[in-house]
Structure formats: C-alpha cells, structure tokens
Write a protein that holds these residues in place. Structure first.
Motif, PDB file in Angstrom:
ATOM      1  N   ASN A 166      24.002 147.833  73.919  1.00 42.75           N
ATOM      2  CA  ASN A 166      23.131 149.003  73.744  1.00 42.75           C
ATOM      3  C   ASN A 166      23.720 150.196  74.489  1.00 42.75           C
ATOM      4  O   ASN A 166      23.600 150.319  75.716  1.00 42.75           O
ATOM      5  N   ARG A 167      24.356 151.092  73.749  1.00 45.48           N
ATOM      6  CA  ARG A 167      24.998 152.265  74.353  1.00 45.48           C
ATOM      7  C   ARG A 167      24.030 153.411  74.576  1.00 45.48           C
ATOM      8  O   ARG A 167      24.401 154.426  75.189  1.00 45.48           O
ATOM      9  N   SER A 168      22.809 153.294  74.097  1.00 44.89           N
ATOM     10  CA  SER A 168      21.853 154.398  74.231  1.00 44.89           C
ATOM     11  C   SER A 168      21.187 154.426  75.601  1.00 44.89           C
ATOM     12  O   SER A 168      20.568 155.434  75.970  1.00 44.89           O
ATOM     13  N   LEU A 169      21.258 153.347  76.374  1.00 45.27           N
ATOM     14  CA  LEU A 169      20.630 153.307  77.690  1.00 45.27           C
ATOM     15  C   LEU A 169      21.446 154.109  78.700  1.00 45.27           C
ATOM     16  O   LEU A 169      22.687 154.133  78.640  1.00 45.27           O
ATOM     17  N   SER A 170      20.752 154.727  79.613  1.00 42.31           N
ATOM     18  CA  SER A 170      21.430 155.448  80.687  1.00 42.31           C
ATOM     19  C   SER A 170      22.015 154.456  81.683  1.00 42.31           C
ATOM     20  O   SER A 170      21.598 153.297  81.745  1.00 42.31           O
ATOM     21  N   ALA A 171      22.943 154.923  82.493  1.00 44.90           N
ATOM     22  CA  ALA A 171      23.608 154.039  83.448  1.00 44.90           C
ATOM     23  C   ALA A 171      22.621 153.506  84.484  1.00 44.90           C
ATOM     24  O   ALA A 171      22.677 152.328  84.871  1.00 44.90           O
ATOM     25  N   SER A 172      21.698 154.356  84.940  1.00 46.99           N
ATOM     26  CA  SER A 172      20.750 153.926  85.965  1.00 46.99           C
ATOM     27  C   SER A 172      19.783 152.878  85.416  1.00 46.99           C
ATOM     28  O   SER A 172      19.473 151.883  86.089  1.00 46.99           O
ATOM     29  N   LYS A 173      19.321 153.103  84.187  1.00 41.89           N
ATOM     30  CA  LYS A 173      18.387 152.140  83.596  1.00 41.89           C
ATOM     31  C   LYS A 173      19.074 150.812  83.311  1.00 41.89           C
ATOM     32  O   LYS A 173      18.496 149.728  83.518  1.00 41.89           O
ATOM     33  N   ARG A 174      20.324 150.875  82.864  1.00 37.21           N
ATOM     34  CA  ARG A 174      21.065 149.641  82.612  1.00 37.21           C
ATOM     35  C   ARG A 174      21.287 148.879  83.921  1.00 37.21           C
ATOM     36  O   ARG A 174      21.154 147.646  83.962  1.00 37.21           O
ATOM     37  N   ALA A 175      21.594 149.615  84.990  1.00 33.31           N
ATOM     38  CA  ALA A 175      21.808 148.975  86.287  1.00 33.31           C
ATOM     39  C   ALA A 175      20.518 148.317  86.792  1.00 33.31           C
ATOM     40  O   ALA A 175      20.548 147.222  87.359  1.00 33.31           O
ATOM     41  N   GLN A 176      19.377 149.015  86.582  1.00 30.90           N
ATOM     42  CA  GLN A 176      18.104 148.461  87.032  1.00 30.90           C
ATOM     43  C   GLN A 176      17.773 147.164  86.284  1.00 30.90           C
ATOM     44  O   GLN A 176      17.357 146.167  86.884  1.00 30.90           O
ATOM     45  N   GLN A 177      17.967 147.184  84.986  1.00 34.10           N
ATOM     46  CA  GLN A 177      17.669 145.983  84.193  1.00 34.10           C
ATOM     47  C   GLN A 177      18.621 144.843  84.547  1.00 34.10           C
ATOM     48  O   GLN A 177      18.209 143.679  84.607  1.00 34.10           O
ATOM     49  N   LYS A 178      19.889 145.157  84.796  1.00 30.50           N
ATOM     50  CA  LYS A 178      20.822 144.116  85.213  1.00 30.50           C
ATOM     51  C   LYS A 178      20.440 143.526  86.570  1.00 30.50           C
ATOM     52  O   LYS A 178      20.587 142.322  86.806  1.00 30.50           O
ATOM     53  N   SER A 179      19.911 144.397  87.455  1.00 29.66           N
ATOM     54  CA  SER A 179      19.464 143.914  88.757  1.00 29.66           C
ATOM     55  C   SER A 179      18.270 142.965  88.606  1.00 29.66           C
ATOM     56  O   SER A 179      18.205 141.927  89.279  1.00 29.66           O
ATOM     57  N   ASP A 180      17.328 143.317  87.707  1.00 29.60           N
ATOM     58  CA  ASP A 180      16.181 142.443  87.464  1.00 29.60           C
ATOM     59  C   ASP A 180      16.633 141.096  86.873  1.00 29.60           C
ATOM     60  O   ASP A 180      16.111 140.036  87.246  1.00 29.60           O
ATOM     61  N   ILE A 181      17.600 141.161  85.968  1.00 29.76           N
ATOM     62  CA  ILE A 181      18.112 139.925  85.371  1.00 29.76           C
ATOM     63  C   ILE A 181      18.794 139.066  86.426  1.00 29.76           C
ATOM     64  O   ILE A 181      18.627 137.829  86.453  1.00 29.76           O
ATOM     65  N   ALA A 182      19.538 139.701  87.332  1.00 34.64           N
ATOM     66  CA  ALA A 182      20.229 138.952  88.381  1.00 34.64           C
ATOM     67  C   ALA A 182      19.231 138.272  89.317  1.00 34.64           C
ATOM     68  O   ALA A 182      19.441 137.114  89.725  1.00 34.64           O
ATOM     69  N   LEU A 183      18.145 138.975  89.654  1.00 36.97           N
ATOM     70  CA  LEU A 183      17.128 138.370  90.520  1.00 36.97           C
ATOM     71  C   LEU A 183      16.469 137.168  89.839  1.00 36.97           C
ATOM     72  O   LEU A 183      16.249 136.120  90.459  1.00 36.97           O
ATOM     73  N   GLU A 184      16.149 137.326  88.560  1.00 39.10           N
ATOM     74  CA  GLU A 184      15.516 136.226  87.826  1.00 39.10           C
ATOM     75  C   GLU A 184      16.480 135.052  87.682  1.00 39.10           C
ATOM     76  O   GLU A 184      16.076 133.888  87.799  1.00 39.10           O
TER      77      GLU A 184
END
Length: 565
Positions: free
Chosen positions: A212-230
């Motif tokens: 998904n190239r439409s996401l901003s870098a900050s939002k992508r980083a936040q979602q990746k952080s949530d995935i890493a925690l889970e």
C-alpha cells in the motif's frame, strides 16, 4: 386340440401384458437380492474387521525345513492346487490335488518386515490359543503380537507380582499415555494452531502495508509497530505452549514395555506408540463386544494414519457431507430458476427446444470432463482473478487459485444441474393450467402466482431432482481428483478461526478414500477390510441423505395434494 388351446392361451397371456408384469417383477427381485447381497458382503468383510479375533500359536515346519513358531490371526483360508504350491518352490508330499492354506496376520512389521504370511495347514502342529498372547495396536508399524514380559519406567524395570498384575499395570499406563496424547493433540492442533493462524494474519497485514503506497510513512510505521507488539505477544504465548508440549512429550515417553515375539526375540516398545492392547484369547463375548464398539467408534471419529490403512475416516466423512450440502445449496436455486424460465417465461420455439436438448445432453457428459472444466475455469481463471483482487497480500501463494472445497462443490453443482432442471420442469408441467388462471383471476400477478401457487406445488419435483443430484454427487470421484480432494487432510475445513468455514481448503472424500486405500495402498491385505467398511459407510451416508430428502418431499406432496384435486 389341447396344443392349440395352449398356444392360444400363451398368446393371450402375452397380449394381456402379464408376461411383462412377471418379467418386471423378476428384474426387481433380482435387483433387490443383488443389492442386499452386496450390502451383506460389505458388512461382513468390512465391519468384521473390528472384532477382536483370537490369536493362534502353532509350530510350522515344511519338508526339509526347520520348524518355526507362528503367532497371529487367521484372516482367511482357501483351497489351492498342489501344482501351484510346488511351482512356488515348496516340496509338498502326497498325491492330493488340493491343499488348504491360511493367511495369517502376524503383525510385527518392524521385526519381520511383513504383516501377513501364507501357511499350509497340513504343516501346522501344536495349535493353541494361550490367554497371555496379546495384540497391540500401534500408531506406526501396524499391530504387534506376542507375550508381555515386563514394563519399564524411565528405563528402569518395574517389578510385578504376577502376570495378572503386570497386565493391569500395563493397561493403566496405556490409559495414562492416551490421556497425555489428547493433551498433546489439543495443544498442537488447537492452541498452537490458533497462534500460527494469528501469526499468518499479521504477516499478511505487514505484507499489505508494504504494497500500500498510499499510506504516509508515519502511519505505516505506527501500524508496523502495532503488528510487532502483537507478534511479540503471540511469540511469547507460543514459547509457553512449546514448553508445555515438551513437558508432555517427556511424560508420554517415560514408560515402555518389553515383549517376546514369535521368533523368541525380546523387543522394547515405548508406550507412546500404543493405541490399544488386549488379550483376545482371554476375553469373553461381552468383552469382545465392548472392544468392537470402541474400535468401530474410533473408525468413525478418528483421523487416518499409516497411509490410511489404520485409524479412522472422520475427515473423509465430514468432507463428503460438507461438499454435498454446499453442492445442494448451490445447485437448487440455479436449477429451479432455469426450469422456471424455460417453462413459465421463455417463448416455446426452436430455440427453447434446442436449450432443452442441450440440457439433456449435458446430463450424459462424462464426469471427468466437468473436472477438467472446473480446473480450468473455476480455479485457473476465476480463482486466479479472485487472488489478484482480494488476496494480493498472500501472492504468489494462491488462496482460491488452487483446488479447494468451494470449487469442488461448484463443479459437482454444475455436473448435477441438468438433473435438477429436468425434474423441476417436469413438475411445473404437471400443475393444472386452471390453478394459474384462477390465481390470475383473483388479482394475483404472474410473479405472485408463480411464488405462492406454482412453486410450492412443484416443490416435490424439485426435491426429486435434488435427491438424484445428491445420489450422483456423493459417489463421484473423478472430477474431485482435479478440483479439491486429497489423500490426507486431517485438518477440517470448519474450525474456530475466522471465517470458520474455509472454502479454499482441500478436503478428504469417502469415494476417493476408497480408491486410494484400495488401489494405492502399500499394504493391500491390511487395507482390504477398510475398503469394504468405507464403501458400506458411503452407501449408508448417501441413503441417509436421500431418506431425509424423500421424507421432506413426501411431506410437501401431502401438503399440496388437495390443491391438485
């Protein structure tokens, strides 16, 4: 004069049609006898396999050969020509034309290399049935036959007072191991399975973020952080389950037993490999009946093992019923809609007659052709497009672009569609025209007349088409080999993980299971009884499905009978 009267009487008998009545009655009688005979053959050869047979011990000595001890179950006996035996290299004395030989299930494949062996009955001596002989059903290597000589716990022998106490302790330890196996199965297939499912879901989410190239870098980083925690939480839970699993494996591997084989060898077998153990020579009829019920229940509810020659067939039963139900749900509306259009709305002319001829011809197309069509159209075309649209995260691994339950059900729905169309159209044609005209005269529209009057009265004919469709679809094997059925799929397509019913998953089928066990098994003699038992079970399931549909059809027929009069 008498001969002439006899000829006239015989001619009159044929003219009145009584000859054809008797001919039909004879044909029906022969068919009924053949069906009953087939069912009895399947029942005796198949279900008799689960009865705990007595274990024979005997001395076996051929001419010019050393005597050996034979232990096992007598599976079958037959008379064979002496020349056939001599041609195989055996020196048979005497002038008798035939000799009797028996097939002995000696088990111990890990020791002798063969489960079965033929012996000549004339050379058996000292035949006995000792009560201490035991049969041990194992997860691998088939049955073991021999004498229990001792128990070990953590590698140390366990002292026993006598043989009876030894056997009781042996049974208790088998039950303990069985309980531990259930806990292991729960953790491996349920708990760890759920964790793996969640980890795969997180992997696909992460893959989706990369695409998904439409996401901003900050939002992508936040979602990746949530995935890493889970993922970290799931990994931690997985480690806990893995530790529990290792502890259970240590407990289940604690005990073992030693036994004496028919060759006098002492072997040690872990109790973790044992499913059941019994001494059939010491069992009475009640004990054997209870053991029979347990083994038959396991055959219906357990998973297959040992290349499908041991264990149960529950995944195949579940897959067959699930596929037939999905096929019924798919074929009924399409078949009814097509029949309604052809009978109620389409202009009756050359084009409509051509369509009816095409529908009738489709019913005669070989089933394997439908399988090839399902593979090419449903899987390689529609399934691949669905993967491109909805499951890009999983690519290049296919989701619906591979054989599965959905495509198998759709293929069989297409195969049985002509039957439903023809039966429904025949039912619609038998409804009196006066009922339609009466409904229209009372102010109902054509659609209301069709929905409230015509279709309810034609429902018995629809059920007839569905019965025929179920009977054919449940026994089909050739197309399923291309669109979803596999040799072994112990994981059911229905579980507690979203979306619960996994239409993309491959499944087992009773018809294919019969083919695989009967013709692809590495151990033909061991698989033969299961072929008979599975075939009879398939017939019973088809009959139950048909009886259910017949009961519903008869109810609908009685309900709307008054409207036809």
């Amino acid at each position: 004069m008498f001969e002439q009267d006899k000829k006239i009487s015989l001619r009159q008998w044929f003219k009145d049609g009584e000859a054809f009545i008797w001919l039909n009655a004879a044909a029906v009688s022969v068919s009924v006898v053949a069906v009953i005979g087939l069912l009895l053959l399947l029942a005796v050869r198949g279900f008799g396999h689960f009865w705990p047979a007595d274990i024979m011990q005997a001395d076996y000595q051929l001419p010019n050969s050393a005597a050996i001890r034979v232990i096992g179950e007598v599976v079958e006996s037959e008379q064979v020509p002496v020349e056939q035996i001599r041609g195989a290299g055996f020196a048979i004395a005497g002038n008798q034309p035939f000799v009797k030989r028996s097939l002995i299930k000696q088990g111990n494949r890990d020791v002798t290399g063969l489960d079965f062996a033929w012996v000549l009955n004339d050379y058996l001596s000292n035949i006995s049935y000792p009560e201490t002989l035991m049969a041990v059903e194992r997860y691998e290597w088939g049955n073991f036959y021999g004498y229990l000589t001792g128990l070990k716990q953590a590698g140390e022998p366990v002292a026993q007072a006598d043989d009876k106490t030894l056997w009781q302790d042996f049974e208790q330890r088998i039950q303990r191991a069985a309980g531990l196996h259930e806990q292991i199965k729960q953790i491996e297939k349920s708990d760890i399975g759920k964790v793996n499912y969640q980890l795969e879901r997180l992997r696909l989410q992460e893959r989706g973020l990369e695409l998904n190239r439409s996401l901003s870098a900050s939002k992508r980083a936040q979602q990746k952080s949530d995935i890493a925690l889970e993922r970290a939480a799931l990994d931690s839970h997985y480690q806990v389950l893995q530790a529990q699993l290792l502890a259970l494996y240590e407990q289940v591997n604690r005990d073992s037993f030693t036994a004496e084989t028919m060759g006098g060898e002492q072997v040690e077998i872990p109790l973790a490999h044992v499913v059941h153990a019994y001494q059939p020579n010491a069992m009475n009829v009640i004990d054997k009946s209870w053991a029979y019920a347990l083994k038959f229940w396991e055959f219906l509810t357990d998973e297959p093992r040992e290349a499908n020659t041991e264990g149960g067939i529950f995944p195949a039963i579940f897959g067959t019923i699930m596929m037939v139900l999905l096929m019924s749900v798919m074929v009924t509306p399409f078949g009814v809609i097509a029949a309604v259009y052809l009978r109620e709305y389409a202009k009756q002319g050359p084009l409509t007659r051509t369509v009816r001829i095409a529908v009738n011809n489709l019913a005669g197309v070989p089933s394997i052709v439908y399988g090839v069509f399902g593979l090419g159209f449903f899987i390689y075309f529609i399934g691949a497009e669905l993967d491109q649209i909805f499951f890009q995260n999983a690519l290049p691994a296919p989701t619906f672009g591979t054989p599965g339950l959905l495509w198998a059900s759709l293929t069989l729905a297409l195969l049985t569609l002509p039957v439903v169309i023809v039966s429904t159209e025949e039912g619609l044609s038998r409804i009196p025209k006066a009922l339609r005209e009466g409904s229209l005269a009372l102010g109902a529209t054509k659609a209301e007349t069709l929905w409230r009057v015509v279709l309810p009265m034609a429902s018995p004919a629809m059920m007839t088409g569905l019965i025929l469709a179920v009977a054919r679809a449940a026994g089909e094997v050739a197309p399923l080999m291309l669109v979803g059925v596999v040799k072994l799929a112990p994981s059911l397509p229905l579980d507690a993980n979203y979306p619960y019913l996994h239409l993309d998953q491959k499944f087992m089928h009773l018809g294919f299971h019969i083919f695989d066990v009967g013709f692809q098994s590495p151990n033909v003699e061991a698989a033969r009884p299961l072929v008979y038992a599975t075939a009879l079970l398939l017939v019973v399931i088809i009959a139950l499905l048909n009886f259910s549909a017949v009961a519903l059809r008869n109810h609908l027929r009685e309900k709307y009978k008054s409207l036809e009069m």
